[in-house]
Design a protein around this motif. Structure first.
Motif, mmCIF file in Angstrom:
data_model
loop_
_atom_site.group_PDB
_atom_site.id
_atom_site.type_symbol
_atom_site.label_atom_id
_atom_site.label_comp_id
_atom_site.label_asym_id
_atom_site.label_seq_id
_atom_site.Cartn_x
_atom_site.Cartn_y
_atom_site.Cartn_z
ATOM 1 N N ILE A 126 34.513 -11.494 -1.035
ATOM 2 C CA ILE A 126 33.152 -11.657 -1.711
ATOM 3 C C ILE A 126 32.507 -12.792 -1.076
ATOM 4 C CG2 ILE A 126 34.225 -13.661 -3.155
ATOM 5 C CD1 ILE A 126 32.484 -12.672 -5.671
ATOM 6 N N MET B 258 28.657 -15.019 -1.756
ATOM 7 C CA MET B 258 27.569 -15.371 -2.696
ATOM 8 C C MET B 258 26.648 -16.401 -2.172
ATOM 9 S SD MET B 258 30.171 -16.063 -5.889
ATOM 10 C CE MET B 258 30.004 -15.014 -7.402
ATOM 11 N N ARG C 10 30.476 -22.710 -10.697
ATOM 12 C CA ARG C 10 29.250 -22.319 -11.335
ATOM 13 C C ARG C 10 27.999 -22.426 -10.209
ATOM 14 N NH1 ARG C 10 26.358 -21.086 -15.462
ATOM 15 N NH2 ARG C 10 24.510 -22.633 -16.179
ATOM 16 N N LEU C 11 27.287 -21.416 -10.124
ATOM 17 C CA LEU C 11 26.385 -20.989 -9.177
ATOM 18 C C LEU C 11 24.936 -21.120 -10.101
ATOM 19 C CD1 LEU C 11 28.147 -18.669 -6.727
ATOM 20 C CD2 LEU C 11 27.566 -21.119 -6.321
ATOM 21 N N THR C 12 24.046 -21.525 -9.621
ATOM 22 C CA THR C 12 22.779 -21.414 -10.264
ATOM 23 C C THR C 12 21.561 -21.060 -9.274
ATOM 24 O OG1 THR C 12 22.390 -23.740 -10.262
ATOM 25 C CG2 THR C 12 23.303 -22.947 -12.097
ATOM 26 N N ASN C 13 20.468 -20.849 -10.025
ATOM 27 C CA ASN C 13 19.251 -20.538 -9.173
ATOM 28 C C ASN C 13 19.287 -19.392 -8.079
ATOM 29 O OD1 ASN C 13 16.621 -21.133 -8.094
ATOM 30 N ND2 ASN C 13 17.302 -23.269 -7.314
ATOM 31 N N LYS C 14 18.820 -18.176 -8.598
ATOM 32 C CA LYS C 14 18.789 -17.189 -7.677
ATOM 33 C C LYS C 14 20.175 -16.811 -7.234
ATOM 34 C CE LYS C 14 13.913 -17.039 -6.551
ATOM 35 N NZ LYS C 14 13.486 -18.540 -6.607
ATOM 36 N N VAL C 15 21.078 -16.437 -7.759
ATOM 37 C CA VAL C 15 22.260 -15.970 -7.544
ATOM 38 C C VAL C 15 22.391 -14.504 -6.808
ATOM 39 C CG1 VAL C 15 24.842 -15.663 -8.142
ATOM 40 C CG2 VAL C 15 23.416 -17.351 -9.062
ATOM 41 N N LYS C 16 23.060 -14.517 -5.690
ATOM 42 C CA LYS C 16 23.250 -13.195 -5.162
ATOM 43 C C LYS C 16 24.771 -12.884 -4.654
ATOM 44 C CE LYS C 16 18.842 -11.932 -3.346
ATOM 45 N NZ LYS C 16 17.860 -11.715 -2.207
ATOM 46 N N ALA C 17 25.427 -11.813 -5.085
ATOM 47 C CA ALA C 17 26.756 -11.836 -4.823
ATOM 48 C C ALA C 17 27.065 -10.484 -4.302
ATOM 49 C CB ALA C 17 27.459 -11.844 -5.857
ATOM 50 N N ARG C 18 28.106 -10.203 -3.427
ATOM 51 C CA ARG C 18 28.373 -9.021 -2.679
ATOM 52 C C ARG C 18 30.049 -8.945 -2.640
ATOM 53 N NH1 ARG C 18 26.225 -5.567 1.523
ATOM 54 N NH2 ARG C 18 27.908 -4.742 2.742
ATOM 55 N N TYR C 19 30.525 -7.876 -3.527
ATOM 56 C CA TYR C 19 31.620 -7.395 -3.568
ATOM 57 C C TYR C 19 32.079 -6.389 -2.268
ATOM 58 C CZ TYR C 19 31.945 -10.145 -7.884
ATOM 59 O OH TYR C 19 31.693 -11.081 -8.695
ATOM 60 N N GLU C 20 33.198 -6.739 -1.572
ATOM 61 C CA GLU C 20 33.387 -5.805 -0.437
ATOM 62 C C GLU C 20 33.916 -4.457 -1.136
ATOM 63 O OE1 GLU C 20 31.109 -7.181 1.794
ATOM 64 O OE2 GLU C 20 31.958 -5.284 2.494
#
Lengths: 174, 190
Positions: B160, B162, B177-187
């Protein structure tokens, strides 16, 4: 498409809370999940991981919107529901609550629906609990299947035979 | 009449002495002169290759803080660090290792600010493997085992990645905890 499974899963949201112990992540706020041609739009998506990575997603919304391109056909399947569960391992999508699926011009409505993204078979069910409540409207499954209008292929007008202007044979007196 | 000068002479001496006394008192009490006065921000001690460890009541190591150079300031009890390196130990929750270019420790070590090229590696010693976090600014609260930032942050794990505009990681509950325009990528699963 079948190839979607081999694609990475991308998510965007306002915030996420990752629980490292239970391996779950809760994305909140205008959440968009994209995997290949598959798109999921919801207010909240709960993602669970297993040892290898992304495993399942449960989306909640008002409604949740789902879209995926059909395999080898330039057409999309679209779905709406209050909740959509997506299991990337079994290629199943479960729609719960005011479920609606559209494939081309055809449409199917019911309380819950399952859609197999590999076989493209979808199954709709009514709400069995609604039958017990006399006041509740009957929970029925409804389908709209539009006739496929055969496009009459007009007789292809044969191009006129080229009239060759050949001189008339002259009659020769014996 | 001619005894008048005799009369003025001692008075003059007294006046000069009084003037000198006042001048001396003024000089002694003026802040500039008192090098250890409260509003002078100067280091009262400097340590090279600094290292401090904290244990709990059972004598178990909670965290260790190293730095190449440390300067402590008497007036506000703060400490500046060069190349700080904090290692938080926890048998159950795994370890957290934070490095940066500079550091700043508030009074009584309540908070440690990491500034510039901050890299945090959190290893829960599980199948997910370590999680690496990079940002430009990170606040660590050692006693609460919490780290947080309001700057752009990248989080990379085994499968992953983020990015977000803010983060809070609680090492005890292991909630990130992540805030403010979160982008995540799961391989994808191989």
């Amino acid at each position: 498409e079948l190839a979607d499974r081999t694609k990475p899963v991308n998510l965007e949201a306002d915030s996420v809370t990752v629980d490292d112990i239970h391996k779950t992540s809760v994305y909140v706020g205008s959440v968009v999940l994209i995997q290949g041609t598959m798109l999921l739009r919801a207010d909240r998506i709960e993602v669970s991981e297993n040892g290898e990575g992304f495993n399942k997603a449960v989306a909640y919304g008002n409604p949740v919107y789902f879209r995926q391109k059909r395999d080898k056909v330039d057409e999309y399947v679209e779905g709406y529901a209050s909740r959509i569960d997506m299991d990337s391992k079994s290629n199943m999508v479960y729609l719960t609550g005011n479920a609606r699926l559209k494939k081309g011009e055809d449409e199917l409505r019911g309380h819950t629906m399952t859609y197999n993204t590999t076989s493209e078979v979808f199954e709709a069910r009514n709400d069995p609990t609604a039958a017990k409540d006399p006041n509740a409207p009957a929970s029925r499954v409804r389908a709209v299947i539009r006739p496929k209008v055969k496009t009459e292929t007009p007789a292809v007008a044969q191009p006129p035979l080229p009239l060759r202007s050949t001189p008339a044979p002259t009659l020769v007196k014996p | 009449m001619n005894n008048r000068p005799l009369y003025w002479f001692p008075l003059g001496i007294l006046a000069v002495i009084a003037g000198l006394t006042f001048w001396l008192q003024f000089v002694v009490q003026s802040p500039r002169a008192n090098i250890f006065s409260k509003d002078r921000h100067i280091a009262d001690y400097i340590i090279e290759q600094f290292s401090v460890s904290r244990t709990n009541l059972a004598g178990q190591l909670i965290y260790t803080l190293h730095a190449d150079h440390a300067e402590h300031f008497l007036d506000d009890d703060t400490t500046t660090l060069l190349k700080p390196h904090l290692i938080a130990h926890d048998d159950h929750q795994g370890s957290a290792d934070v490095r940066a270019k500079q550091g700043f420790v508030t009074a009584k070590g309540k908070e440690v600010d990491f500034i510039g090229n901050v890299v945090l590696v959190r290893d829960a010693h599980d199948e997910q493997g370590p999680l690496t976090l990079t940002t430009e600014y990170l606040v660590a609260i050692p006693d609460a085992r919490v780290v947080r930032t309001n700057k752009l942050v990248h989080v990379v794990g085994k499968s992953i990645q983020m990015t977000a505009g803010g983060l809070e990681l609680d090492n005890q509950t292991r909630i990130l905890r992540l805030t403010n325009k979160v982008k995540a990528r799961y391989e994808p699963i191989k």
